[in-house]
Design an enzyme around this catalytic site. Structure first.
Site, PDB file in Angstrom:
ATOM      1  N   CYS A  78      44.389   7.121  31.851  1.00 44.66           N
ATOM      2  CA  CYS A  78      43.363   6.009  31.677  1.00 44.66           C
ATOM      3  C   CYS A  78      42.692   5.992  30.249  1.00 44.66           C
ATOM      4  O   CYS A  78      43.632   5.434  29.243  1.00 44.66           O
ATOM      5  CB  CYS A  78      42.058   6.383  32.639  1.00 44.66           C
ATOM      6  SG  CYS A  78      41.173   5.135  33.245  1.00 44.66           S
ATOM      7  N   HIS A 172      43.453   7.739  37.522  1.00 41.21           N
ATOM      8  CA  HIS A 172      42.975   9.189  37.382  1.00 41.21           C
ATOM      9  C   HIS A 172      43.485  10.176  38.367  1.00 41.21           C
ATOM     10  O   HIS A 172      43.088  10.402  39.344  1.00 41.21           O
ATOM     11  CB  HIS A 172      41.152   9.254  37.553  1.00 41.21           C
ATOM     12  CG  HIS A 172      40.501   8.640  36.528  1.00 41.21           C
ATOM     13  ND1 HIS A 172      39.917   9.649  35.706  1.00 41.21           N
ATOM     14  CD2 HIS A 172      40.027   7.420  36.032  1.00 41.21           C
ATOM     15  CE1 HIS A 172      39.051   8.850  34.794  1.00 41.21           C
ATOM     16  NE2 HIS A 172      39.343   7.595  35.037  1.00 41.21           N
ATOM     17  N   GLU A 174      43.548  13.298  38.111  1.00 42.83           N
ATOM     18  CA  GLU A 174      42.961  14.771  38.250  1.00 42.83           C
ATOM     19  C   GLU A 174      41.592  14.612  39.506  1.00 42.83           C
ATOM     20  O   GLU A 174      41.093  15.476  39.649  1.00 42.83           O
ATOM     21  CB  GLU A 174      42.407  15.040  36.868  1.00 42.83           C
ATOM     22  CG  GLU A 174      41.047  14.237  36.382  1.00 42.83           C
ATOM     23  CD  GLU A 174      41.289  12.870  36.127  1.00 42.83           C
ATOM     24  OE1 GLU A 174      42.381  12.380  36.287  1.00 42.83           O
ATOM     25  OE2 GLU A 174      40.390  12.252  35.558  1.00 42.83           O
TER      26      GLU A 174
HETATM   27  N1  GLN Z   1      37.290   1.877  30.116  1.00 41.16           N
HETATM   28  C1  GLN Z   1      37.628   3.068  29.354  1.00 41.16           C
HETATM   29  C2  GLN Z   1      38.084   2.754  28.090  1.00 41.16           C
HETATM   30  O1  GLN Z   1      38.354   1.721  27.733  1.00 41.16           O
HETATM   31  C3  GLN Z   1      38.624   3.861  30.132  1.00 41.16           C
HETATM   32  C4  GLN Z   1      38.250   4.463  31.404  1.00 41.16           C
HETATM   33  C5  GLN Z   1      38.642   5.630  32.145  1.00 41.16           C
HETATM   34  O2  GLN Z   1      39.186   6.389  31.328  1.00 41.16           O
HETATM   35  N2  GLN Z   1      38.227   5.869  33.197  1.00 41.16           N
HETATM   36  O3  GLN Z   1      38.199   3.484  27.286  1.00 41.16           O
END
Ligand code: GLN
Length: 193
Positions: A78, A172, A174
């Site tokens: 992410c 995610h 985790e």
């Molecule tokens: N929207 C977040 C970003 O741009 C990432 C979201 C997340 O890690 N769940 O950093």
């Protein structure tokens, strides 16, 4: 085998507890000197714009970039994927040290806002059954370079990719009780978990 988890901000505790549950030695990484002796590092989800601001001016990301370039295995999830992407579609992180290294183009927040978070079953190379993937303000991988292998897709879009020692995922892995994606990553390092 010692795995570090970038712990500037975000879901680092959850990654540490997955690694703990798998019996893998792991530690928080917040400074360049914490990189010594690591066999691998995980970059968690969270808020990439906060991470780059916290790391700014510390020399941390240049040091980490050098290690990754020298072959340190890394898995960005992410926000961690956003740190690793060679190209972002917006300029919101311009001017900050990032990492790069993964030949992908990524759009931040492309799966919607916090309240549009969702989970969906995805097939993952190497796993027999689907993995329930949680997407939270997730980045979308818009394009990948030739050397990038797609390990999972959702709605025909790559959501887990690998380029040599660099793994990146838009969801995610985790969150929840399913540790199989961490296990796959650890197996790629030669760990017997
Ligand atoms: N929207 C977040 C970003 O741009 C990432 C979201 C997340 O890690 N769940 O950093």
């Amino acid at each position: 085998m010692r795995v570090g988890v970038l712990s500037l901000q975000g879901a680092f505790r959850e990654h540490l507890s997955v690694l703990d549950s798998l019996g893998v030695s792991c530690c928080k990484v917040t400074r360049p000197e914490h990189l010594d002796g690591l066999d691998s590092i995980i970059l968690p989800g969270g808020e990439s714009s906060a991470m780059v601001r916290i790391a700014a001016g510390t020399g941390f990301f240049p040091a980490l970039r050098e290690r990754i370039g020298a072959g340190l295995p890394v898995f960005g999830t992410c926000a961690g994927l956003i740190l690793l992407a060679d190209r972002l579609t917006d300029d919101s992180l311009d001017g900050f040290d990032r990492l790069g290294g993964l030949d992908v183009t990524v759009a931040r927040n492309a799966y919607g806002r916090q309240r549009e978070s969702f989970s969906a079953p995805v097939q993952v190379t190497g796993l027999d059954d689907a993995f329930e993937a949680t997407f939270i303000r997730a980045p979308q991988i818009l394009s990948i370079g030739n050397g990038v292998e797609v390990l999972s897709e959702y709605a025909d879009v790559p959501v887990l990719v690998r380029q040599g020692n660099i793994w990146g995922g838009s969801f995610h892995p985790e969150l929840g009780i399913d540790t199989r994606i961490h296990e796959e990553f650890l197996h790629s390092l030669g760990a017997t978990v």
